[in-house]
Design a protein around this motif. Structure first.
Motif, short mmCIF file in Angstrom:
data_model
loop_
_atom_site.label_atom_id
_atom_site.label_comp_id
_atom_site.label_asym_id
_atom_site.label_seq_id
_atom_site.Cartn_x
_atom_site.Cartn_y
_atom_site.Cartn_z
N ARG A 35 -1.07 -3.14 -5.59
CA ARG A 35 -0.67 -2.01 -4.85
C ARG A 35 -2.31 -1.33 -4.59
O ARG A 35 -3.18 -1.75 -5.26
CB ARG A 35 -0.04 -0.86 -5.99
CG ARG A 35 1.21 -1.18 -6.08
CD ARG A 35 1.95 -0.22 -7.41
NE ARG A 35 3.26 -0.76 -7.67
CZ ARG A 35 3.98 -0.14 -8.70
NH1 ARG A 35 3.28 0.56 -9.41
NH2 ARG A 35 5.27 -0.30 -8.91
N ILE A 36 -2.16 -0.45 -3.79
CA ILE A 36 -3.46 0.35 -3.29
C ILE A 36 -3.02 1.64 -3.13
O ILE A 36 -2.27 2.11 -3.19
CB ILE A 36 -4.00 -0.10 -2.03
CG1 ILE A 36 -3.19 0.08 -0.96
CG2 ILE A 36 -4.66 -1.57 -1.94
CD1 ILE A 36 -3.91 -0.05 0.32
N THR A 37 -4.15 2.54 -3.28
CA THR A 37 -3.94 4.08 -2.91
C THR A 37 -4.50 4.47 -1.64
O THR A 37 -5.72 3.68 -1.35
CB THR A 37 -4.75 4.69 -4.12
OG1 THR A 37 -6.20 4.58 -4.03
CG2 THR A 37 -4.16 4.49 -5.58
N ARG A 38 -4.16 5.11 -0.86
CA ARG A 38 -4.44 5.50 0.43
C ARG A 38 -4.15 7.00 0.58
O ARG A 38 -3.50 7.50 0.11
CB ARG A 38 -3.43 4.64 1.60
CG ARG A 38 -3.84 5.09 2.99
CD ARG A 38 -3.24 4.32 3.81
NE ARG A 38 -3.12 2.86 3.62
CZ ARG A 38 -2.10 1.90 3.74
NH1 ARG A 38 -0.77 2.35 3.97
NH2 ARG A 38 -2.25 0.88 3.59
N GLN A 45 8.79 3.61 0.09
CA GLN A 45 8.86 2.27 -0.56
C GLN A 45 9.40 2.27 -1.80
O GLN A 45 10.11 1.13 -2.12
CB GLN A 45 7.35 1.91 -0.63
CG GLN A 45 6.67 1.34 0.73
CD GLN A 45 5.08 0.85 0.36
OE1 GLN A 45 4.55 1.41 -0.48
NE2 GLN A 45 4.70 -0.03 1.19
N LYS A 46 9.37 3.17 -2.66
CA LYS A 46 9.95 3.23 -3.97
C LYS A 46 11.40 3.30 -3.84
O LYS A 46 12.39 2.85 -4.44
CB LYS A 46 9.30 4.39 -4.84
CG LYS A 46 9.95 4.20 -6.53
CD LYS A 46 9.23 5.30 -7.16
CE LYS A 46 9.29 5.03 -8.45
NZ LYS A 46 8.49 6.00 -9.34
N LEU A 94 1.66 -3.39 -1.20
CA LEU A 94 1.37 -4.38 -0.04
C LEU A 94 2.40 -5.26 0.19
O LEU A 94 2.78 -6.02 -0.76
CB LEU A 94 -0.14 -4.70 -0.43
CG LEU A 94 -1.45 -3.94 -0.59
CD1 LEU A 94 -2.49 -4.77 -0.99
CD2 LEU A 94 -1.60 -3.33 0.70
N PRO A 95 2.94 -5.24 1.39
CA PRO A 95 4.08 -6.17 1.39
C PRO A 95 3.66 -7.41 1.41
O PRO A 95 4.36 -8.39 1.13
CB PRO A 95 4.55 -5.96 3.05
CG PRO A 95 3.52 -5.25 3.54
CD PRO A 95 2.70 -4.77 2.53
N GLY A 141 5.12 5.62 1.65
CA GLY A 141 4.58 5.07 0.26
C GLY A 141 5.27 4.98 -0.71
O GLY A 141 6.46 4.92 -0.64
N TYR A 142 4.76 4.61 -1.94
CA TYR A 142 5.28 4.47 -2.96
C TYR A 142 5.45 5.37 -4.03
O TYR A 142 6.69 5.72 -4.70
CB TYR A 142 4.95 3.05 -3.72
CG TYR A 142 5.78 2.64 -4.90
CD1 TYR A 142 6.60 1.51 -4.73
CD2 TYR A 142 5.25 2.94 -6.27
CE1 TYR A 142 7.39 1.24 -5.81
CE2 TYR A 142 6.04 2.51 -7.43
CZ TYR A 142 7.21 1.63 -7.13
OH TYR A 142 7.98 1.15 -8.19
N ALA A 143 4.41 6.04 -4.37
CA ALA A 143 4.40 7.35 -5.33
C ALA A 143 3.10 8.04 -4.87
O ALA A 143 2.26 7.45 -4.18
CB ALA A 143 4.36 6.77 -6.68
#
Length: 771
Positions: free
Chosen positions: A498-501, A530-531, A491-492, A461-463
């Motif tokens: 961005r979304i949260t999952r 991702q980050k 999202l590529p 993920g990103y964060a």
């Protein structure tokens, strides 16, 4: 009855079979008894059948687990009231008898209905016949019928007669083409007239990609390697358990290959397990390069349905072979009497533990399978699980073999532990940097030449933290269905969106821009692959533009083909910098990797799990060992907020034995595995109060059993993640001195209805994680 003896019964009015139906029926742990109609023919142990079930007589599939006479049913039920088998699936290969016995052990030990266990063994693609094709093959009938034949048909007969015997029977289309016929009409007419004999040949075909290209030249064995090969090779043909403790790069794979050669020369097969799908291309490439004349069957969940069917049949063929795959390959249908060696590579890895029923551990099932097959089992790792270490050093049920030095030509990497807080992460552009100066310098130095690098962060993920910046407000974003935070994903396909999952139930929503309580702009904190990828792309723009950076995690690697492609490009040097989660931390061997970076070594160190230190040591030691496998040497930079943590310090020094001694002493004081055995029973319910009530009754019932004497049944407590997918989770831990004592208690509770495996109650024997 031995494994090699047939258990078939002739179908008569008094023939009966016990069938494990593919349903979660726990009231009949050994299966249900059915009679065999005379018109079905002989039925054998392991056959796949269809039987009626329940008052509605619904047709369900099952596997025959016992055959015999009326004694199977016992005197309680009159024979005339026993239902009959409806069909036998002759097109589905029966399970070997040893595999049926192994499934019965798994069902008993891991507290799972036998039908569920057996259903999980045979891939659904095999049961459905996916990829199966039928070809019409023809040959000359002997003797040929009398009478004249039309000239067009005579040309077909002459064309077939002119073919060498090795090419017959011939496929009908090929014969028509050889005779100059445009259709199959003449061939079919000759079959009808009796001049040709038709043979319908069924095969399974699938598109397939081989492993990575590898050098097949065997290196000279070191004295330590030769000693191990001779020791294990000397006990082929009987069961024995071995632990190969070798530092990363010490040549454990070469030992496996030399032993596989010996086994194949004896006409036996080898079962070779790896923990991750990501490791199968490289392992398969090595085996294919070294054993080009032998069949290799590959089994894992990343194959297409047709590939799984094709490889399952290949594994079950009678020729000697190497069956290689991930956890589920332990159930490969190798014929009875043919298995000569079981290898479990990276035996410490938690990926060998199944997280759904049956919750088996692939390593332990492999040991049991070797015992049933009467062959050696070799467990290999640079960071053995404490269970295997305990068995080899304290219980003496396994022979310990050591490879304490790297293979000739490989350099021990330099490992630097860096305090995450001490390095300047906040630069003039006000961005928070996840890659500190030490790691950046190491990456640049490796990539400036011809080297490659690996960067690990075990969090995708990103964060992982979305919160209000006002501490007085205190709002944080949590999943609506779980007691867990949401993870931000970029999202590529839509850059910037961005979304949260939720990583537990899969729920998704948009990233909120404002705090729902006080309307302040939300802050996004934390880290993810991702980050890190974004930061690496800014740090190495030319490399990014040349597609020289790749991210490997479960978000990007959706299919086995994805792993093949990325690892193939990395092996060819097209990808210079590989970033990923723990799937790139073990087993990979690429000589140009000169630098390894661990973004945060303590992501798992503070988890509420007694295995947290062990997993941290293994992860740091394993990923550090990916570098220094070429002439240029290697360096590993380990970033951490806890540089003085014992697990990280031991891993940096490469001192496994010191870590194991310290950790076992701690576990011994608290009576935890591997010193004692554990079962974890999780109660799951949509009502929190009902979950607590069931858990309390469960503990009370367990404590009241005579079999609980000498065992500890802990008070019910909420799981570390108390709610997942709208179901509240409460756990009861049972700790016993031995596996036998634990099994007796669980079996007694199961027979009395105190423990009921199913949707409400999940039983995990020897749990690998407590989250």
């Amino acid at each position: 009855m031995t494994a090699g003896q047939s258990a078939a019964v002739n179908a008569t009015a008094t023939s009966f079979v016990r069938v494990a139906v593919g349903r979660g029926i726990d009231r009949h742990p050994e299966g249900l008894v059915y009679s065999v109609p005379a018109d079905l023919g002989a039925i054998d142990l392991g056959d796949h059948v269809a039987v009626p079930l329940g008052r509605g007589h619904a047709s369900v599939d099952g596997v025959v687990v016992a055959v015999g006479g009326a004694e199977l049913a016992g005197p309680e039920i009159p024979a005339e009231k026993i239902k009959s088998v409806r069909a036998v699936y002759r097109d589905t290969p029966p399970l070997p008898q040893i595999l049926v016995r192994l499934a019965q052990w798994v069902a008993s030990y891991y507290c799972t209905p036998i039908g569920v266990t057996l259903q999980s063994i045979t891939p659904s693609a095999v049961r459905a016949g996916i990829g199966r094709t039928t070809r019409l093959m023809v040959d000359l009938t002997q003797p040929q019928p009398d009478g004249s034949v039309h000239p067009s048909r005579r040309r077909v007969l002459d064309a077939l007669a002119a073919m060498p015997a090795s090419q017959r029977p011939c496929e009908a289309r090929d014969l028509a083409a050889a005779a100059g016929a445009r259709t199959l009409a003449a061939v079919r007419a000759l079959v009808r007239s009796g001049h040709l004999t038709a043979i319908h040949q069924t095969t399974v075909q699938a598109k397939w990609r081989s492993g990575l290209d590898m050098d097949g030249t065997p290196p000279a064995l070191t004295p330590a390697q030769q000693l191990i090969v001779d020791s294990v090779g000397g006990v082929l043909g009987s069961f024995s358990q071995h632990l190969l403790f070798g530092v990363t790069g010490s040549g454990k794979t070469e030992v496996y290959l030399r032993l596989a050669e010996r086994v194949l020369l004896q006409g036996k097969s080898v079962l070779w397990l790896v923990p991750e799908i990501a490791l199968t291309p490289q392992a398969a490439g090595r085996v294919m390069a070294r054993l080009p004349k032998h069949r290799i069957a590959i089994l894992h969940s990343g194959l297409t349905a047709a590939q799984r069917h094709e490889q399952w049949l290949a594994a079950g063929s009678g020729e000697p072979k190497v069956v290689l795959g991930a956890r589920s390959a332990v159930f490969a249908p190798i014929p009875d009497g043919q298995l000569g060696l079981v290898v479990v590579d990276e035996e410490h890895d938690s990926s060998y533990k199944q997280d759904q029923a049956p919750r088996y551990h692939g390593r332990d099932v492999a040991i049991r399978r070797a015992h049933l097959a009467e062959c050696p089992v070799l467990l290999g790792s640079a960071t053995p699980s404490l269970e295997s270490w305990w068995n080899a050093t304290r219980r003496s049920v396994a022979t310990l073999h050591r490879l304490p030095e790297r293979a000739p030509g490989l350099v021990v990497p330099r490992v630097d532990v860096v305090d995450f807080r001490a390095e300047s992460m906040l630069h003039t552009d006000r961005r928070v940097r996840l890659i500190g100066p030490s790691m950046e310098h190491g990456l640049r130095r490796a990539l400036e030449g011809d080297g490659q690098a690996i960067v690990l962060l075990n969090r995708r993920g990103y964060a992982n933290w979305i919160a209000c910046p006002d501490h007085a407000c205190g709002w944080t974003l949590q999943c609506d269905h779980c007691e867990a935070g949401m993870v931000v994903h970029q999202l590529p396909e839509e850059r910037g969106r961005r979304i949260t999952r939720c990583h537990h139930c899969g729920a998704e929503q948009r990233v909120p821009s404002q705090c729902p309580r006080c309307s302040k702009r939300v802050c996004i904190f934390g880290l993810g692959t991702q980050k890190v990828e974004e930061e690496l792309q800014r740090m190495f723009p030319e490399l990014h533009a040349a597609a020289g950076i790749a991210r490997v995690d479960s978000d990007t690697m959706e299919r086995a083909e994805d792993f093949h492609q990325v690892l193939g490009r990395f092996a060819r040097g097209e990808i210079r910098l590989l970033l990923g989660t723990q799937m790139i931390a073990k087993g990979l061997d690429f000589p140009k990797v000169q630098m390894v970076g661990v973004i945060s070594a303590d992501t798992a160190l503070n988890m509420p799990d007694f295995r947290a230190s062990e997993r941290t040591y293994q992860l740091v030691a394993q990923v550090s060992g990916r570098c220094g496998r070429g002439n240029a040497g290697g360096r590993a930079v380990i970033q951490t907020f806890q540089p003085d943590a014992d697990a990280i310090q031991f891993a940096a020094r490469g001192d496994y034995e010191g870590f194991a001694r310290s950790e076992v002493e701690l576990r011994e004081r608290h009576g935890l595995p591997p010193v004692h055995r554990m079962a974890r029973i999780i109660v799951r319910h949509h009502s929190q109060s009902e979950a607590n009530r069931i858990a309390a009754a469960l503990r009370g019932g367990l404590v009241a059993l005579p079999e609980s004497r000498g065992s500890r049944v802990r008070e019910p407590v909420p799981c570390a993640i108390a709610r997942i997918a709208d179901r509240w989770r409460v756990q009861v831990e049972v700790i016993a001195e031995t596996a036998g004592a634990l099994q007796r208690l669980i079996a007694a509770a199961r027979s009395r209805g105190i423990v009921k495996p199913g949707e409400v109650m999940a039983v995990d024997i020897d749990p690998a994680a407590l989250l």
